[in-house]
Motif scaffolding. Sequence first.
Motif, PDB file in Angstrom:
ATOM      1  N   GLU A   1      42.359   2.894  43.077  1.00 34.65           N
ATOM      2  CA  GLU A   1      42.484   4.180  42.347  1.00 34.65           C
ATOM      3  C   GLU A   1      43.380   5.138  43.116  1.00 34.65           C
ATOM      4  O   GLU A   1      44.266   5.785  42.549  1.00 34.65           O
ATOM      5  N   LYS A   2      43.211   5.129  44.443  1.00 41.01           N
ATOM      6  CA  LYS A   2      44.045   6.010  45.308  1.00 41.01           C
ATOM      7  C   LYS A   2      45.526   5.583  45.206  1.00 41.01           C
ATOM      8  O   LYS A   2      46.435   6.412  45.233  1.00 41.01           O
ATOM      9  N   ASP A   3      45.756   4.303  45.036  1.00 35.12           N
ATOM     10  CA  ASP A   3      47.126   3.791  44.918  1.00 35.12           C
ATOM     11  C   ASP A   3      47.719   4.044  43.528  1.00 35.12           C
ATOM     12  O   ASP A   3      48.871   3.676  43.268  1.00 35.12           O
ATOM     13  N   GLY A   4      46.898   4.636  42.646  1.00 35.07           N
ATOM     14  CA  GLY A   4      47.421   5.018  41.329  1.00 35.07           C
ATOM     15  C   GLY A   4      47.458   3.898  40.309  1.00 35.07           C
ATOM     16  O   GLY A   4      48.176   3.973  39.302  1.00 35.07           O
ATOM     17  N   LEU A   5      46.694   2.856  40.543  1.00 36.23           N
ATOM     18  CA  LEU A   5      46.682   1.737  39.588  1.00 36.23           C
ATOM     19  C   LEU A   5      45.599   1.960  38.546  1.00 36.23           C
ATOM     20  O   LEU A   5      44.639   2.690  38.767  1.00 36.23           O
ATOM     21  N   SER A   6      45.724   1.285  37.395  1.00 38.98           N
ATOM     22  CA  SER A   6      44.692   1.348  36.347  1.00 38.98           C
ATOM     23  C   SER A   6      43.589   0.365  36.727  1.00 38.98           C
ATOM     24  O   SER A   6      43.845  -0.836  36.854  1.00 38.98           O
ATOM     25  N   VAL A   7      42.387   0.882  36.919  1.00 35.87           N
ATOM     26  CA  VAL A   7      41.293   0.083  37.468  1.00 35.87           C
ATOM     27  C   VAL A   7      40.164  -0.063  36.454  1.00 35.87           C
ATOM     28  O   VAL A   7      39.793   0.905  35.793  1.00 35.87           O
ATOM     29  N   PHE A   8      39.652  -1.301  36.328  1.00 30.05           N
ATOM     30  CA  PHE A   8      38.572  -1.576  35.380  1.00 30.05           C
ATOM     31  C   PHE A   8      37.536  -2.475  36.043  1.00 30.05           C
ATOM     32  O   PHE A   8      37.825  -3.098  37.077  1.00 30.05           O
ATOM     33  N   ASP A   9      36.387  -2.578  35.454  1.00 32.90           N
ATOM     34  CA  ASP A   9      35.452  -3.628  35.856  1.00 32.90           C
ATOM     35  C   ASP A   9      36.130  -4.962  35.547  1.00 32.90           C
ATOM     36  O   ASP A   9      37.000  -5.039  34.672  1.00 32.90           O
ATOM     37  N   VAL A  10      35.707  -5.992  36.248  1.00 34.12           N
ATOM     38  CA  VAL A  10      36.356  -7.302  36.107  1.00 34.12           C
ATOM     39  C   VAL A  10      36.399  -7.751  34.649  1.00 34.12           C
ATOM     40  O   VAL A  10      37.461  -8.157  34.140  1.00 34.12           O
ATOM     41  N   SER A  11      35.294  -7.657  33.956  1.00 32.59           N
ATOM     42  CA  SER A  11      35.248  -8.206  32.590  1.00 32.59           C
ATOM     43  C   SER A  11      36.177  -7.434  31.648  1.00 32.59           C
ATOM     44  O   SER A  11      36.864  -8.043  30.814  1.00 32.59           O
ATOM     45  N   GLU A  12      36.264  -6.127  31.819  1.00 30.04           N
ATOM     46  CA  GLU A  12      37.142  -5.329  30.945  1.00 30.04           C
ATOM     47  C   GLU A  12      38.608  -5.642  31.255  1.00 30.04           C
ATOM     48  O   GLU A  12      39.438  -5.766  30.354  1.00 30.04           O
TER      49      GLU A  12
END
Length: 329
Positions: free
Chosen positions: A56-67
Amino acid sequence: MEKYYESDADLGDLAGKTIAVIGYGSQGRGQALNLKDSGLDVIIGIRPGKSREQAEKDGLSVFDVSEAARRADVIQILLPDENQAQVYKNEIMPYLSENKCLMFSHGFNIHYGQIIPPKDVDVVMVAPKGPGHMVRRTFEEGKGVPALIAIEQDYTGNAKKIALAYAKGIGGTRAVVLETSFREETETDLFGEQAVLCGGVTSLIKAGFETLVGAGYAPEMAYLEVLHEMKLIVDLIYEGGFTNMRDSISNTAQYGDITRGPRVVGKESYEAMDEILCEIQTGEFAKEWILENMVNRPVFNALTRSDEEHLIEEVGAEIRSMMPQFRKD
Ligand SMILES: NC(=O)C1=CN([C@@H]2O[C@H](COP(=O)(O)OP(=O)(O)OC[C@H]3O[C@@H](n4cnc5c(N)ncnc54)[C@H](O)[C@@H]3O)[C@@H](O)[C@H]2O)C=CC1
Ligand SMILES: CC(=O)[C@](C)(O)C(=O)O
Ligand SMILES: [Mg+2]
Ligand SMILES: [Mg+2]
């Protein structure tokens, strides 16, 4: 052997595709940031924790694994090998619909049958031949870490194009990309890390250090001689082989190198290497590692702790603190 470079791969083959990097550790972070810098649509699948915060700090789109797996066309599993099968079964497999691409950077779980993908997806490998942190650092320097690709399943007919485009996205084609198989990558990688790159080197350094200290030499002298200088020597081999290194060291060192080296790594070492390779080829190592993780890694923890407490680590920390290049102030 087929070799691939920048002109042999087309990032356009990943255009419009979402790439989910599952895991954000050594390889995950390096590969994901390189893919993003290459203009590709990359998302991260990760559980809560420090890695997630870093992504998140690196600015990437982050999701739970399944999503992330649900959203992705290409799913690159960069979890620890020992965790992949369980996360795959519970959080990835349900979203592995027809024509998707399942990707790995090490063949362990496919080769040893811990993950058995459905037939209607592509299954490929893009494996950098280097630590994840170096995958990122070399990319930022405009260079790349060589990579291997392997195609286990080509359901769509585009598996190799996808693998080459991904290899280009992480910088592998800047160096060279070679084609192999899941079996060959798995067995050679396990052998290399056990007998040479990690296990062999640390044991050699430790033996040299303990020999010198045991003979009464100062630990600081031993550390500088057998550990600190190792990088400087290996860098010369990396740049131009044994010859390049031998051109740079003294004739005295070269004579000692070629006459005494084979006495240190001799017949017993060759026999041990053959035995280690056999354990890899028969699946014995894989079984041992899988069982070790099922009982919460008693051997892994004990031996890691023992090395962490080794004098060489204490002396090394002291010496590095004396050198400005290591100071993080
Ligand atoms: N470390 C390296 O330089 C290389 C690693 N590889 C391969 O790349 C793959 C990844 O290895 P590394 O990057 O070293 O792993 P790592 O241990 O550095 O990172 C693993 C990541 O997965 C996350 N994770 C762990 N368990 C999870 C779970 N249950 N659910 C969601 N996230 C979870 C961790 O938080 C971390 O972000 C492995 O297959 C490895 O063999 C291949 C070449 C080199
Ligand atoms: C960095 C690498 O190539 C290794 C040693 O194979 C690994 O981390 O698994
Ligand atoms: Mg390796
Ligand atoms: Mg490895």
